[in-house]
Design an enzyme around this catalytic site. Structure first.
Site, PDB file in Angstrom:
ATOM      1  N   GLU A 116      -4.669   8.125  -2.832  1.00  0.00           N
ATOM      2  CA  GLU A 116      -5.173   6.852  -2.324  1.00  0.00           C
ATOM      3  C   GLU A 116      -5.443   5.877  -3.477  1.00  0.00           C
ATOM      4  O   GLU A 116      -5.327   4.665  -3.309  1.00  0.00           O
ATOM      5  CB  GLU A 116      -6.447   7.107  -1.506  1.00  0.00           C
ATOM      6  CG  GLU A 116      -6.814   6.018  -0.530  1.00  0.00           C
ATOM      7  CD  GLU A 116      -5.802   5.796   0.594  1.00  0.00           C
ATOM      8  OE1 GLU A 116      -4.974   6.699   0.849  1.00  0.00           O
ATOM      9  OE2 GLU A 116      -5.830   4.703   1.185  1.00  0.00           O
ATOM     10  N   HIS A 136       1.710   4.723  -2.684  1.00  0.00           N
ATOM     11  CA  HIS A 136       1.844   6.159  -2.387  1.00  0.00           C
ATOM     12  C   HIS A 136       3.230   6.658  -2.813  1.00  0.00           C
ATOM     13  O   HIS A 136       3.376   7.720  -3.414  1.00  0.00           O
ATOM     14  CB  HIS A 136       1.695   6.397  -0.880  1.00  0.00           C
ATOM     15  CG  HIS A 136       0.280   6.380  -0.381  1.00  0.00           C
ATOM     16  ND1 HIS A 136      -0.709   7.177  -0.915  1.00  0.00           N
ATOM     17  CD2 HIS A 136      -0.311   5.684   0.629  1.00  0.00           C
ATOM     18  CE1 HIS A 136      -1.853   6.966  -0.262  1.00  0.00           C
ATOM     19  NE2 HIS A 136      -1.637   6.055   0.676  1.00  0.00           N
ATOM     20  N   HIS A 141       0.829  -1.212   0.000  1.00  0.00           N
ATOM     21  CA  HIS A 141       0.000   0.000   0.000  1.00  0.00           C
ATOM     22  C   HIS A 141       0.865   1.265   0.000  1.00  0.00           C
ATOM     23  O   HIS A 141       0.712   2.144  -0.854  1.00  0.00           O
ATOM     24  CB  HIS A 141      -0.914  -0.030   1.232  1.00  0.00           C
ATOM     25  CG  HIS A 141      -1.849   1.140   1.339  1.00  0.00           C
ATOM     26  ND1 HIS A 141      -3.146   1.097   0.883  1.00  0.00           N
ATOM     27  CD2 HIS A 141      -1.673   2.379   1.843  1.00  0.00           C
ATOM     28  CE1 HIS A 141      -3.733   2.266   1.103  1.00  0.00           C
ATOM     29  NE2 HIS A 141      -2.857   3.064   1.696  1.00  0.00           N
ATOM     30  N   GLU A 142       1.800   1.343   0.957  1.00  0.00           N
ATOM     31  CA  GLU A 142       2.630   2.553   1.067  1.00  0.00           C
ATOM     32  C   GLU A 142       3.545   2.707  -0.148  1.00  0.00           C
ATOM     33  O   GLU A 142       3.892   3.822  -0.532  1.00  0.00           O
ATOM     34  CB  GLU A 142       3.453   2.529   2.358  1.00  0.00           C
ATOM     35  CG  GLU A 142       2.642   2.466   3.665  1.00  0.00           C
ATOM     36  CD  GLU A 142       1.620   3.579   3.832  1.00  0.00           C
ATOM     37  OE1 GLU A 142       1.779   4.644   3.200  1.00  0.00           O
ATOM     38  OE2 GLU A 142       0.641   3.373   4.575  1.00  0.00           O
TER      39      GLU A 142
END
Lengths: 496, 496
Positions: A294, A268, A264-265
């Site tokens: 997001e 980003h 997930h990160e």
């Protein structure tokens, strides 16, 4: 254009502000990931000093005149977009009086600090007292911003995170989701009832999890010359575009949360790393919105990371990392079942992909009504209980700790942020629909070289930073503006 | 005194400057210990911006008047000392123009960063190019400061690190050392010729070395609630008093260098951690001088760390850390012989206690001549080779990597710093002479509880920060001002 043009002067001034943000980001990352507890008092004072300096630079008296002058200058298309974002940034910083900003900061700190204890103690009455002050001040801010932007209070706050988005657009989108999500949730649970999922058990040493995380980041194209992976209590993506700092937290009883957190990160991070370097110092060089940010993390996590193909690719790495533990869990089908399990529950941050939007929508409805003055703080618990029952069939009555007191967002007045999570999931599904029309995504993931996907993202999202409006960005990338049908189709394909 | 007194206003202003220094220290530590290479360009710009802001605050127009007013106020003794340091700090900051400060920061960052690669590649030509810019700017600074202080260029720079010290004082001290050091070096080598020293061999994993370092820091009273141990190319002590960041570097073939490096940096760290908290934000609350700072690290490293008693205390910890390796090395006598081996060699930071002053004196002579305009950058390699031959009998011709490119100091223009190392060694020997008159140091080390020694240091050195001049501090602690005879006596006692 001469180097003394108003636009060039603005550009130079915003580079200075950018440099101050750089220091703030790195020291903020350090505070969360490196600093021993005893360093906090002095650090907080230094960071507060810096925040004042950033505010002073953002409200420098000469800016209004320079923006006016620059609007009359002969600017390129890129410079026009840049000036629009400079103007937007200036409006945001200048429209709210300094004493309100200061009062909000104090009330937010107080409420957030007390909340850490009050949440543990399920103390709604104590929390509500502080929250009322925060809400009062946020309403004041919302009203000032709403008058300046000629929109409702709530829309004025949402615009801080999601420029251009309005309740008028979002209400029908969420109404539609509400019409099919509860049924889809039940159907997904029904379908999964006969699955025999083996959940991870055993000891997963932090060092091995870290190596697995780094390997996964490498597969996902993270640029280690411009970033790092570290540890913090609450995972986040920080730092600066040229040096992106992502964090995770490790649980030695279960590697799956940390691993998918890293995916997930990394989403980003790649957005930040892919922003155009030449524009890094300008407002127009920043990420388009929280929802688009997001969308990148969720495209990595939900569209790529939890796919059967990606988990197949990772399986040998996972087996290598935890060679001493029970191997039954490490087959792609079981991993995929672990990572797509649907279970309505109390906590948003632990929610699966299917039930997550329900958590967001109930917060959206409550904070919207709260900011527009339709409800009061005292109405929150009952509304929360009713909506949790309605959307997820979960009883939260009296359970404030795992109900309306679970999130940090409202404690410091970040009303208007929640919709970005679900907008991100929708944009991610829409982007992936287009990507799949252009290339064979499962085959590309299986090959281990995911670069064609990243090239698409760089070309269509990352390199545009804030040069286009969200609508134009999405339309240029996918041929249409936000269309939540892609999100619904994604959930149906994966869960039904 | 009212809260609006000039002194109080100055105090408040210097707290702001202190906060900016805090940000600079943490981001500087990060740059050396954490940042990936690709982050350097943006970081350097942000740090340069911050340096300018610190300079602006340090030269704020109201300061001169406030200092004048405060001098007429009814101040306590502590406040008078504080005001004197504020005045000194103001003088230092105000003689250098802002664009020079900014140019130095950029040139220093660039030179230091490139040096990391150039040193490995023995690339003197590439390094010299950057160094010339740094030297040019440092000369400009030295000339401005020299005129303001009515002293030579070099003395003006040395005064930044060693307030009150001059070449006129230091030249005879170093001349004296030069008169006996080569002979003592030969005699020590002769005495050690028959020793059968077993040098460490084997694989010493970084993780085990790190644990040993942390354990040693604990024995030495490092406060982990206010500091950390990390890794950097060139070990240093950074951060802020409330959060001291020390670094080391590991060699998996030899643990001894890193271990004693940690002891050294812990000495620096305890001085910082022992400074009076109430004065942290004021110039008077900072360490007295670099020489006094170095006296603390060298008291830890040379007086305590390399003593037979301390190595006896550490032996079980070392055995535990490297249980898989050959045990012959791990007896206190052998460790002590390893750690006091005299061998003239290339590298200052690896030099033994006896030959170290020779490394410092040659650098002192070169940088003194360089800043006073008597030589140029291109002259450095030959001068280096000649002096290394003369003082240590070592041939460094063409070996820039292990010759004049070995230190970080000149890369960012820290000319005038080197003498502090040997001044520190002299002060350390003098302090230890007094401590030994007051307590049984070998017995205290052997007991494992070294706190009486630390209490002496806190009482006599740390808690005074810059409240006293160097001479008064040393005199109050030992009954006399700097007396290099203690250093000579220490070397004779240990090595002859």
């Amino acid at each position: 254009m001469t180097t003394n043009s108003a636009y060039e002067q603005l550009s130079k001034h915003f580079k200075k502000i950018h440099n101050l943000h750089h220091l703030s980001s790195i020291c903020g990352w350090d505070q969360a990931a490196m600093m021993p507890a005893g360093g906090n008092e002095a650090r907080s004072e230094a960071m507060a000093e810096l925040a004042v300096m950033i505010h002073q630079q953002s409200t420098a008296p000469q800016l209004a005149g320079l923006i006016n002058q620059a609007q009359a200058e002969n600017l390129s298309t890129e410079q026009q977009a840049s000036l629009a974002e400079i103007d937007r940034s200036w409006q945001q910083a200048n429209v709210v009086p300094e004493d309100l900003v200061s009062a909000q900061s104090l009330a937010g700190s107080k409420c957030e600090h007390a909340w850490r204890t009050q949440r543990k103690e399920n103390d709604w009455a104590g929390f509500a007292k502080n929250l009322k002050t925060v809400v009062e001040l946020s309403r004041e801010e919302a009203s000032i911003r709403g008058q300046a932007n000629n929109c409702s209070n709530y829309d004025a706050l949402m615009d801080l995170y999601e420029p251009g988005m309005t309740s008028a657009q979002l209400d029908p989108i969420f109404d539609d989701v509400k019409s099919w999500l509860p049924e889809l949730t039940l159907a997904a649970q029904e379908k999964q009832r006969s699955d025999h999922v083996i959940m991870p058990t055993g000891h997963f040493p932090i060092a091995a999890q870290q190596q697995l995380g780094l390997k996964t980041m490498q597969i996902l194209g993270f640029d280690f010359n411009h970033g790092r992976l570290d540890v913090s209590t609450h995972p986040f993506c920080g730092g600066v575009a040229s040096d992106v700092r992502i964090t995770t937290r490790y649980d030695e009883d279960d590697f799956t949360q940390s691993l998918m957190g890293v995916v997930h990160e990394t989403g980003h991070a790649r957005y930040e790393q892919g922003l155009p370097k030449a524009l890094n110092h300008l407002p127009v060089g920043q990420a388009r919105s929280m929802g688009i940010h997001e969308s990148q993390s969720l495209l990595f996590e939900m569209q790529l990371g939890r796919s059967q193909e990606f988990l197949t690719l990772l399986t040998p790495e996972i087996q290598k990392a935890f060679s001493g533990t029970d191997k039954a869990i490490y087959n792609p089908l079981n991993l995929s079942q672990c990572y797509t399990r649907v279970k309505p529950d109390f906590i948003r941050v632990d929610a699966d992909e299917v039930t997550y939007p329900a958590h967001v929508m109930l917060r959206y409805e409550i904070e919207q009504a709260l900011m527009n003055g339709d409800i009061e703080v005292d109405d929150i618990p009952e509304l929360w209980a009713v909506k949790m029952q309605q959307y997820l069939g979960v009883d939260t009555k009296g359970n404030y700790r795992n109900g309306c007191m679970q999130d940090v967002h409202w404690t410091d007045g970040s009303f208007g942020y929640f919709p970005s999570y679900t907008l991100g999931a929708m944009y991610a599904a829409q982007f992936m629909t287009t990507i799949k029309q252009e290339m064979d995504v499962p085959a590309i993931i299986t090959s281990g070289d995911l670069s064609p996907i990243f090239t698409w993202l760089k070309t269509n999202i990352w390199q545009h930073a804030s040069l286009l409006s969200t609508n134009d960005l999405v339309k240029q990338a996918t041929g249409e503006v936000l269309n939540p049908a892609h999100f619904k189709a994604h959930l149906q394909a994966r869960y039904l």
